[in-house]
Design a protein around this motif. Structure first.
Motif, PDB file in Angstrom:
ATOM      1  N   GLU A 166      31.889  33.537  37.229  1.00  7.99           N
ATOM      2  CA  GLU A 166      31.681  34.957  37.567  1.00  7.99           C
ATOM      3  C   GLU A 166      32.942  35.589  38.157  1.00  7.99           C
ATOM      4  OE1 GLU A 166      29.536  32.669  38.835  1.00  7.99           O
ATOM      5  OE2 GLU A 166      27.768  33.034  37.594  1.00  7.99           O
ATOM      6  N   ILE A 167      33.749  34.775  38.842  1.00  2.00           N
ATOM      7  CA  ILE A 167      34.951  35.339  39.468  1.00  2.00           C
ATOM      8  C   ILE A 167      35.903  35.835  38.383  1.00  2.00           C
ATOM      9  CG2 ILE A 167      36.993  34.755  40.841  1.00  2.00           C
ATOM     10  CD1 ILE A 167      35.239  33.118  42.620  1.00  2.00           C
ATOM     11  N   GLU A 169      34.944  36.685  35.412  1.00  2.00           N
ATOM     12  CA  GLU A 169      34.276  37.827  34.759  1.00  2.00           C
ATOM     13  C   GLU A 169      34.483  39.098  35.581  1.00  2.00           C
ATOM     14  OE1 GLU A 169      30.741  35.540  32.319  1.00  2.00           O
ATOM     15  OE2 GLU A 169      30.281  36.392  34.267  1.00  2.00           O
ATOM     16  N   ALA A 170      34.403  38.934  36.917  1.00  2.68           N
ATOM     17  CA  ALA A 170      34.632  40.087  37.794  1.00  2.68           C
ATOM     18  C   ALA A 170      36.045  40.618  37.573  1.00  2.68           C
ATOM     19  CB  ALA A 170      34.433  39.689  39.248  1.00  2.68           C
ATOM     20  N   ALA A 171      36.994  39.698  37.412  1.00  4.36           N
ATOM     21  CA  ALA A 171      38.385  40.114  37.182  1.00  4.36           C
ATOM     22  C   ALA A 171      38.504  40.819  35.838  1.00  4.36           C
ATOM     23  CB  ALA A 171      39.296  38.899  37.227  1.00  4.36           C
ATOM     24  N   ARG A 172      37.764  40.345  34.854  1.00  2.58           N
ATOM     25  CA  ARG A 172      37.806  40.970  33.522  1.00  2.58           C
ATOM     26  C   ARG A 172      37.291  42.408  33.619  1.00  2.58           C
ATOM     27  NH1 ARG A 172      35.099  36.783  30.010  1.00  2.58           N
ATOM     28  NH2 ARG A 172      36.362  35.444  31.360  1.00  2.58           N
ATOM     29  N   ILE A 173      36.218  42.579  34.427  1.00  6.35           N
ATOM     30  CA  ILE A 173      35.688  43.937  34.608  1.00  6.35           C
ATOM     31  C   ILE A 173      36.695  44.791  35.384  1.00  6.35           C
ATOM     32  CG2 ILE A 173      33.901  45.245  35.836  1.00  6.35           C
ATOM     33  CD1 ILE A 173      31.918  43.105  34.886  1.00  6.35           C
ATOM     34  N   ASP A 174      37.437  44.138  36.296  1.00  4.36           N
ATOM     35  CA  ASP A 174      38.478  44.846  37.054  1.00  4.36           C
ATOM     36  C   ASP A 174      39.684  45.178  36.177  1.00  4.36           C
ATOM     37  OD1 ASP A 174      37.528  45.417  39.536  1.00  4.36           O
ATOM     38  OD2 ASP A 174      38.217  43.577  40.490  1.00  4.36           O
ATOM     39  N   ALA A 176      41.583  42.745  34.283  1.00  3.69           N
ATOM     40  CA  ALA A 176      42.598  41.698  34.136  1.00  3.69           C
ATOM     41  C   ALA A 176      42.574  41.123  32.719  1.00  3.69           C
ATOM     42  CB  ALA A 176      42.318  40.579  35.137  1.00  3.69           C
ATOM     43  N   GLN A 180      46.674  37.564  33.437  1.00  3.39           N
ATOM     44  CA  GLN A 180      46.459  38.019  34.821  1.00  3.39           C
ATOM     45  C   GLN A 180      45.342  37.206  35.475  1.00  3.39           C
ATOM     46  OE1 GLN A 180      45.985  42.090  33.649  1.00  3.39           O
ATOM     47  NE2 GLN A 180      47.878  42.711  34.667  1.00  3.39           N
ATOM     48  N   HIS A 184      46.684  35.506  38.710  1.00  2.91           N
ATOM     49  CA  HIS A 184      46.206  36.096  39.962  1.00  2.91           C
ATOM     50  C   HIS A 184      45.030  35.341  40.559  1.00  2.91           C
ATOM     51  CE1 HIS A 184      48.940  39.373  39.828  1.00  2.91           C
ATOM     52  NE2 HIS A 184      48.491  39.826  38.673  1.00  2.91           N
ATOM     53  N   LEU A 185      44.240  34.654  39.711  1.00  2.00           N
ATOM     54  CA  LEU A 185      43.016  34.050  40.240  1.00  2.00           C
ATOM     55  C   LEU A 185      42.970  32.535  40.077  1.00  2.00           C
ATOM     56  CD1 LEU A 185      40.691  36.805  38.900  1.00  2.00           C
ATOM     57  CD2 LEU A 185      41.271  36.394  41.261  1.00  2.00           C
ATOM     58  N   PRO A 188      46.006  30.461  41.946  1.00  2.00           N
ATOM     59  CA  PRO A 188      45.878  30.390  43.408  1.00  2.00           C
ATOM     60  C   PRO A 188      44.613  29.659  43.850  1.00  2.00           C
ATOM     61  CG  PRO A 188      46.197  32.669  42.682  1.00  2.00           C
ATOM     62  CD  PRO A 188      46.093  31.840  41.450  1.00  2.00           C
ATOM     63  N   MET A 189      43.511  29.821  43.093  1.00  2.00           N
ATOM     64  CA  MET A 189      42.255  29.208  43.531  1.00  2.00           C
ATOM     65  C   MET A 189      42.235  27.700  43.319  1.00  2.00           C
ATOM     66  SD  MET A 189      39.569  32.061  42.294  1.00  2.00           S
ATOM     67  CE  MET A 189      38.160  31.038  42.503  1.00  2.00           C
TER      68      MET A 189
ATOM     69  N   LEU B  53      30.371  41.505  28.863  1.00  2.00           N
ATOM     70  CA  LEU B  53      30.631  40.076  29.087  1.00  2.00           C
ATOM     71  C   LEU B  53      29.939  39.228  28.029  1.00  2.00           C
ATOM     72  CD1 LEU B  53      30.220  40.057  32.968  1.00  2.00           C
ATOM     73  CD2 LEU B  53      32.351  39.998  31.671  1.00  2.00           C
ATOM     74  N   PRO B  73      35.423  45.205  28.777  1.00  2.00           N
ATOM     75  CA  PRO B  73      34.653  45.574  29.984  1.00  2.00           C
ATOM     76  C   PRO B  73      35.357  46.612  30.863  1.00  2.00           C
ATOM     77  CG  PRO B  73      34.660  43.196  29.723  1.00  2.00           C
ATOM     78  CD  PRO B  73      35.532  43.737  28.639  1.00  2.00           C
ATOM     79  N   PHE B  82      27.826  40.891  41.142  1.00  2.00           N
ATOM     80  CA  PHE B  82      27.213  39.651  40.678  1.00  2.00           C
ATOM     81  C   PHE B  82      26.305  39.044  41.737  1.00  2.00           C
ATOM     82  CE2 PHE B  82      30.985  40.221  38.184  1.00  2.00           C
ATOM     83  CZ  PHE B  82      30.687  39.693  36.940  1.00  2.00           C
ATOM     84  N   ALA B  86      30.923  36.857  43.565  1.00  2.00           N
ATOM     85  CA  ALA B  86      32.147  36.669  42.792  1.00  2.00           C
ATOM     86  C   ALA B  86      33.354  37.340  43.428  1.00  2.00           C
ATOM     87  CB  ALA B  86      31.949  37.159  41.356  1.00  2.00           C
ATOM     88  N   TYR B  88      37.050  37.315  45.208  1.00  2.00           N
ATOM     89  CA  TYR B  88      38.232  36.479  45.002  1.00  2.00           C
ATOM     90  C   TYR B  88      38.515  35.763  46.329  1.00  2.00           C
ATOM     91  CZ  TYR B  88      38.423  39.992  41.327  1.00  2.00           C
ATOM     92  OH  TYR B  88      38.089  40.834  40.305  1.00  2.00           O
ATOM     93  N   HIS B  90      40.698  33.810  47.659  1.00  2.00           N
ATOM     94  CA  HIS B  90      42.010  33.674  48.288  1.00  2.00           C
ATOM     95  C   HIS B  90      42.589  35.017  48.704  1.00  2.00           C
ATOM     96  CE1 HIS B  90      42.403  34.493  44.079  1.00  2.00           C
ATOM     97  NE2 HIS B  90      43.661  34.818  44.230  1.00  2.00           N
ATOM     98  N   GLY B 100      41.368  45.721  41.230  1.00  2.00           N
ATOM     99  CA  GLY B 100      41.183  46.477  39.983  1.00  2.00           C
ATOM    100  C   GLY B 100      42.112  47.678  39.906  1.00  2.00           C
ATOM    101  N   LEU B 103      45.672  46.589  39.164  1.00  2.00           N
ATOM    102  CA  LEU B 103      45.839  46.264  37.742  1.00  2.00           C
ATOM    103  C   LEU B 103      45.910  47.539  36.908  1.00  2.00           C
ATOM    104  CD1 LEU B 103      43.408  43.253  37.194  1.00  2.00           C
ATOM    105  CD2 LEU B 103      45.870  43.187  37.450  1.00  2.00           C
ATOM    106  N   ARG B 151      36.187  51.384  41.960  1.00  2.00           N
ATOM    107  CA  ARG B 151      36.496  51.640  40.555  1.00  2.00           C
ATOM    108  C   ARG B 151      35.980  53.000  40.088  1.00  2.00           C
ATOM    109  NH1 ARG B 151      37.835  48.287  36.946  1.00  2.00           N
ATOM    110  NH2 ARG B 151      36.303  48.973  35.431  1.00  2.00           N
TER     111      ARG B 151
END
Lengths: 273, 369
Positions: A166-167, A169-174, A176, A180, A184-185, A188-189, B53, B73, B82, B86, B88, B90, B100, B103, B151
């Motif tokens: 999901e993390i 996926e959240a980035a994809r919605i943001d 990325a 990226q 970015h994720l 680092p994770m 998705l 998306p 979610f 979800a 981030y 870090h 977002g 980016l 957003r």
């Protein structure tokens, strides 16, 4: 469970752990003290002797240690970087976009590690010879990378599987894109895991002897060849061999010592959850 | 803000049969729509198809006036929260919410303004420097919502956002969602399996089952006029009682049913496609199943009584129904476990379902309920 029983168990566990540790460390300890002996003393079992740097002086006089060490550093770093560069995208695709054959591919990659290296020595030697890769740093980097890639992909895959989908996926919605997401994720994770993968690759390629001895002689020879050169047909010179070995393993031992916490954490990353 | 329209949308994985089919749905601009249904009914898949998705196998998805089937998306004008938040892990909360916008190439001042505005709406201004792991579940949920708000989406998508919270916090956050919708007036689509969330939050509920839409309507419509036995049983807690019987007589506004092992019961519905002798099922909500020792139509034996303070629920086994009957009674009435009791039902409190489970239209106006 009674207190006495639990104490007994603790005692036995401690004794077993210490025995194993001593068993593993003893050869290294023996090598260390032998390197400070003279060739005559080297054949005696005594641990009480007058330490001398004679063997080290002779080793330095006979071989260009820095050139071997330089090659070892270049090869190890090269292998580590190249392996991670190839393993990360591969593991990313396997972890987040698995196909019907992903598991089989992973198993097949690992199975290549079970093949004895000597089985492919001849074809690899000929390939390297014809491509002008014999006795070159890049030639060794390529062969070591090929050997270590399955481990690198497997480990990175394990760490990436720990990252919740999901993390990303959240980035994809943001907004990325794939790169990226990775930079970015994902990186680092899974940094602790990838760092220990890198460390392991560094250690494995530093210690690799079979291919370096067979595919290099002087120009690109790393420290493993340097050690091997002291096991000559004229006979074994234990003190000098030990001094050379100590010089060869010292850097990686210090690194391993400093990074042991990281290494253990990384290697048990997926197992403890 | 935008409307969302789904036209004959379907979903299949590979060459397998369709898992979702004939999904037709119109969501108006600014509406709060809740997808509800049991586990595996496809509600989350449908939401993920709207988010981009999951691929849409057939049909059209329109957000505003634009067909979005193949749009990535990030370019659909949506934001999603979610179930697992979800976040981030870090990054600080500030960076989580700013990611977002960074980016998207927004300027620093724009990003700062958007993040601080979202943080103040959600009362998390003082937490912006912290990492997600230093937060409680409720705070993490707010950050996830904050990230969605920055957003400035045309449509908010929420995938079971409250399921990881404890009961008390869930009630609190439910009210916050309601407030948020009133403040932002943005189209919101919310997925849950909790029908209390659905009833309290929704302008419109979409009930799904096995990859199909069973019914779409306001919470009151679904409660008082369920289209079929599935919806009737799913909406309402405790669930509706179902009593088996046979049609004995039909007139213009009522149907008389001979209850199995019971008496005759009049039901205020218009008979559609049924005739005397057909097997039917009467539905009645626990609050309308009344204790009646004088003229009972159903007899039962009390198995459990649950006292909830101001009222109690009786669970009683009856030969007229497959499952135990549930009745809500005032706490002033004392009923002992194992006692024999009788129930009666007012005709206008009954629902009637044919053998296929389809509901007959009720003839009493909702005001009488």
């Amino acid at each position: 469970m009674s207190v006495a029983h639990s104490r007994l168990r603790y005692g036995i566990t401690t004794a077993v752990a210490w025995s194993l540790a001593i068993l593993v460390f003893f050869p290294i300890f023996w090598m260390m003290i032998t390197s400070f002996k003279t060739e005559e003393q080297a054949y005696q079992l005594s641990v009480i002797f007058q330490p001398t740097l004679q063997s080290f002086r002779e080793v330095f006089a006979r071989s260009d240690y820095l050139s071997f060490a330089g090659n070892s550093i270049a090869i190890s770093l090269g292998v580590t970087l190249l392996s991670l560069l190839l393993a990360i995208p591969a593991a990313y695709s396997m972890a987040f976009f698995p196909g019907p054959r992903t598991q089989k591919i992973l198993l097949w990659m690992m199975s290549t590690k079970m093949m004895p290296s000597v089985g492919v020595l001849l074809p690899v030697y000929l390939l390297w010879k014809n491509s002008g890769l014999l006795d070159t740093v890049s030639g060794l980097i390529i062969i070591y990378t090929l050997i270590n890639l399955p481990i690198a992909v497997w480990m990175a895959f394990t760490y990436f599987c720990e990252v919740p989908k999901e993390i990303l996926e959240a980035a994809r919605i943001d907004g990325a894109n794939t790169w990226q997401e990775i930079f970015h994720l994902l990186l680092p994770m899974s940094l602790p895991g990838l760092a220990s993968t890198g460390l392991l690759l560094l250690i494995l390629s530093w210690n690799e002897a079979f291919w370096s001895i067979n595919l290099s002689s002087s120009h690109a020879a790393p420290l493993t060849v340097f050690i091997a050169s002291y096991s000559s047909p004229e006979g074994l010179f234990w003190a000098k061999l030990s001094a050379a070995s100590l010089l060869a393993v010292a850097p990686i031992m210090v690194l391993g010592w400093l990074a042991q916490k990281q290494l253990v954490r990384g290697l048990t990353f997926g197992a403890v959850k | 803000m935008a409307s969302v329209n789904l036209r004959n949308v379907s979903k299949r994985y590979g060459d397998n049969p369709e898992v979702m089919r004939d999904i037709n749905l119109d969501i108006q601009d600014g509406e709060f729509v809740v997808f509800v249904g049991p586990s595996g009914c496809g509600k989350s898949t449908l939401l993920r198809m709207i988010a981009g998705l999951e691929d849409i196998s057939g049909g059209d998805l329109l957000i505003g006036d634009d067909r979005m089937n193949t749009v990535p998306p990030a370019k659909r004008g949506i934001a999603m929260v979610f179930q697992s938040y979800a976040l981030y892990p870090h990054m600080s909360l500030y960076d989580n919410m700013a990611f977002g916008l960074k980016l998207a190439g927004k300027s620093k001042s724009e990003i700062d303004a958007a993040v601080r505005k979202a943080a103040s709406i959600l009362h998390i201004d003082h937490l912006l420097d912290r990492k997600p792991k230093a937060l409680s579940g409720g705070q993490r949920q707010r950050v996830a919502i904050g990230r969605a708000i920055t957003r400035e989406p045309k449509v908010f998508l929420f995938d079971e956002p409250l399921s990881n919270l404890d009961a008390a916090l869930r009630v609190k956050m439910r009210l916050e969602f309601s407030r948020l919708h009133q403040d932002l007036k943005t189209t919101m689509i919310y997925v849950t399996h909790d029908q209390v969330e659905a009833m309290t939050l929704a302008d419109k509920i979409v009930v799904l089952s096995a990859g199909r839409i069973e019914q779409v309507g306001s919470p009151k419509t679904l409660y008082h006029h369920p289209a079929n036995r599935f919806v009737a049983g799913f909406i309402g807690s405790p669930k509706m009682n179902f009593i088996d019987g046979t049609v004995s007589a039909i007139d213009a506004e009522t149907v008389t049913v001979q209850i199995n092992n019971g008496g005759l019961q009049q039901v205020c519905v218009a008979a559609r496609g049924i005739q005397p002798g057909d097997k039917v099922c009467i539905g009645v909500r626990p609050e309308y199943l009344q204790l009646d020792s004088d003229h009972p139509v159903i007899k039962a034996t009390v198995s459990t009584v649950e006292g909830l303070g101001d009222f109690s629920y009786i669970y009683a086994a009856s030969a007229s129904a497959e499952e135990p009957l549930i009745s809500r009674i005032p706490d002033t009435l004392e009923v002992a476990d194992g006692s024999q009791i009788g129930f009666s039902i007012k005709p206008h409190h009954c629902h009637l379902f044919d053998s296929q489970g389809e509901a007959m239209p009720r003839t009493t106006p909702p005001t009488q309920h």
